[in-house]
Write a protein that holds these residues in place. Sequence first.
Motif, mmCIF file in Angstrom:
data_model
loop_
_atom_site.group_PDB
_atom_site.id
_atom_site.type_symbol
_atom_site.label_atom_id
_atom_site.label_comp_id
_atom_site.label_asym_id
_atom_site.label_seq_id
_atom_site.Cartn_x
_atom_site.Cartn_y
_atom_site.Cartn_z
ATOM 1 N N ILE A 24 60.613 -13.144 -74.734
ATOM 2 C CA ILE A 24 59.364 -12.661 -74.126
ATOM 3 C C ILE A 24 59.574 -12.375 -72.643
ATOM 4 O O ILE A 24 59.093 -11.375 -72.119
ATOM 5 C CB ILE A 24 58.224 -13.676 -74.368
ATOM 6 N N GLU A 25 60.319 -13.237 -71.962
ATOM 7 C CA GLU A 25 60.599 -13.026 -70.534
ATOM 8 C C GLU A 25 61.393 -11.739 -70.323
ATOM 9 O O GLU A 25 61.089 -10.960 -69.422
ATOM 10 C CB GLU A 25 61.374 -14.223 -69.983
ATOM 11 N N ARG A 26 62.406 -11.496 -71.162
ATOM 12 C CA ARG A 26 63.190 -10.257 -71.045
ATOM 13 C C ARG A 26 62.314 -9.036 -71.279
ATOM 14 O O ARG A 26 62.445 -8.018 -70.609
ATOM 15 C CB ARG A 26 64.355 -10.255 -72.027
ATOM 16 N N LEU A 27 61.408 -9.146 -72.234
ATOM 17 C CA LEU A 27 60.494 -8.048 -72.529
ATOM 18 C C LEU A 27 59.571 -7.775 -71.339
ATOM 19 O O LEU A 27 59.365 -6.623 -70.946
ATOM 20 C CB LEU A 27 59.678 -8.371 -73.778
ATOM 21 N N GLN A 28 59.051 -8.826 -70.729
ATOM 22 C CA GLN A 28 58.168 -8.661 -69.571
ATOM 23 C C GLN A 28 58.925 -8.064 -68.384
ATOM 24 O O GLN A 28 58.384 -7.231 -67.657
ATOM 25 C CB GLN A 28 57.538 -9.998 -69.196
ATOM 26 N N GLU A 29 60.172 -8.487 -68.185
ATOM 27 C CA GLU A 29 60.974 -7.925 -67.101
ATOM 28 C C GLU A 29 61.248 -6.441 -67.340
ATOM 29 O O GLU A 29 61.204 -5.637 -66.412
ATOM 30 C CB GLU A 29 62.293 -8.683 -66.971
ATOM 31 N N ALA A 30 61.526 -6.076 -68.595
ATOM 32 C CA ALA A 30 61.768 -4.670 -68.920
ATOM 33 C C ALA A 30 60.514 -3.834 -68.684
ATOM 34 O O ALA A 30 60.587 -2.708 -68.195
ATOM 35 C CB ALA A 30 62.234 -4.539 -70.365
ATOM 36 N N TYR A 31 59.360 -4.391 -69.001
ATOM 37 C CA TYR A 31 58.102 -3.690 -68.760
ATOM 38 C C TYR A 31 57.878 -3.514 -67.254
ATOM 39 O O TYR A 31 57.535 -2.421 -66.790
ATOM 40 C CB TYR A 31 56.932 -4.447 -69.381
ATOM 41 N N THR A 88 56.814 0.917 -72.321
ATOM 42 C CA THR A 88 55.417 1.190 -71.992
ATOM 43 C C THR A 88 54.568 -0.030 -72.323
ATOM 44 O O THR A 88 55.027 -0.968 -72.987
ATOM 45 C CB THR A 88 54.891 2.389 -72.802
ATOM 46 N N ARG A 89 53.335 0.011 -71.885
ATOM 47 C CA ARG A 89 52.408 -1.092 -72.172
ATOM 48 C C ARG A 89 52.215 -1.263 -73.678
ATOM 49 O O ARG A 89 52.192 -2.374 -74.194
ATOM 50 C CB ARG A 89 51.066 -0.809 -71.477
ATOM 51 N N GLU A 90 52.079 -0.152 -74.403
ATOM 52 C CA GLU A 90 51.892 -0.211 -75.853
ATOM 53 C C GLU A 90 53.111 -0.814 -76.541
ATOM 54 O O GLU A 90 52.975 -1.647 -77.438
ATOM 55 C CB GLU A 90 51.608 1.191 -76.418
ATOM 56 N N GLU A 91 54.330 -0.388 -76.115
ATOM 57 C CA GLU A 91 55.561 -0.952 -76.689
ATOM 58 C C GLU A 91 55.636 -2.447 -76.420
ATOM 59 O O GLU A 91 56.027 -3.224 -77.293
ATOM 60 C CB GLU A 91 56.792 -0.285 -76.086
ATOM 61 N N MET A 92 55.277 -2.834 -75.194
ATOM 62 C CA MET A 92 55.337 -4.250 -74.859
ATOM 63 C C MET A 92 54.378 -5.051 -75.738
ATOM 64 O O MET A 92 54.745 -6.101 -76.258
ATOM 65 C CB MET A 92 55.012 -4.486 -73.388
ATOM 66 N N ASP A 93 53.158 -4.559 -75.928
ATOM 67 C CA ASP A 93 52.193 -5.266 -76.767
ATOM 68 C C ASP A 93 52.702 -5.427 -78.195
ATOM 69 O O ASP A 93 52.600 -6.505 -78.790
ATOM 70 C CB ASP A 93 50.843 -4.538 -76.767
#
Length: 177
Positions: free
Chosen positions: A18-25, A31-36
């Motif tokens: 989740i942290e890696r995903l938030q950093e990539a965002y 994008t916001r949609e991909e992150m969600d």
Amino acid sequence: MTQDMSPRISDDDRDTAIERLQEAYAAGFVTREEMDERLQVALTARTRGDLVPVLASLPEKDTGSTVAIAARGGRIQRRGGWRVPRTLKIESEFGKVELDLSRAIIDYPVIDIELRLQYGRARIVLPRNATVDYEGLGAEWKQPVYQAPRRGSTGGPHIRISGAMEHGRLKIRHRRR
């Protein structure tokens, strides 16, 4: 019936994904949609195999990373809860640069911002408790404008701004309330 024989993941594995995903965002890789969508998968993941689509195409985590952002015209803007890299290199020919660090996630005691402006303008908003040093910034046309806080501030990150401005302008201020 086929079973997934991948080892089960721990809460730490899930949190790391989740942290890696938030950093990539925050760095603009998703994008916001991909992150969600990916967050939903990560939160319900049980095995390492479940995390593969979440982490696919994300950059590897680098704790002392350098992020470079360049634009010929237009706007470079970072605000809100974005994660500030250790070193940020910004280059803009004719555009506008807005860096709001006041609500950003700052993991390092010292942040280096290398700013290269040709004809644009830049504004940097600092957290209230931050200190700033911009003596490494060369300016040919106009000197940077810094609005120091009324009260001295300590305990926050130290922001070092370097680089060069040809005909650009830079305003630095601290967050108000």
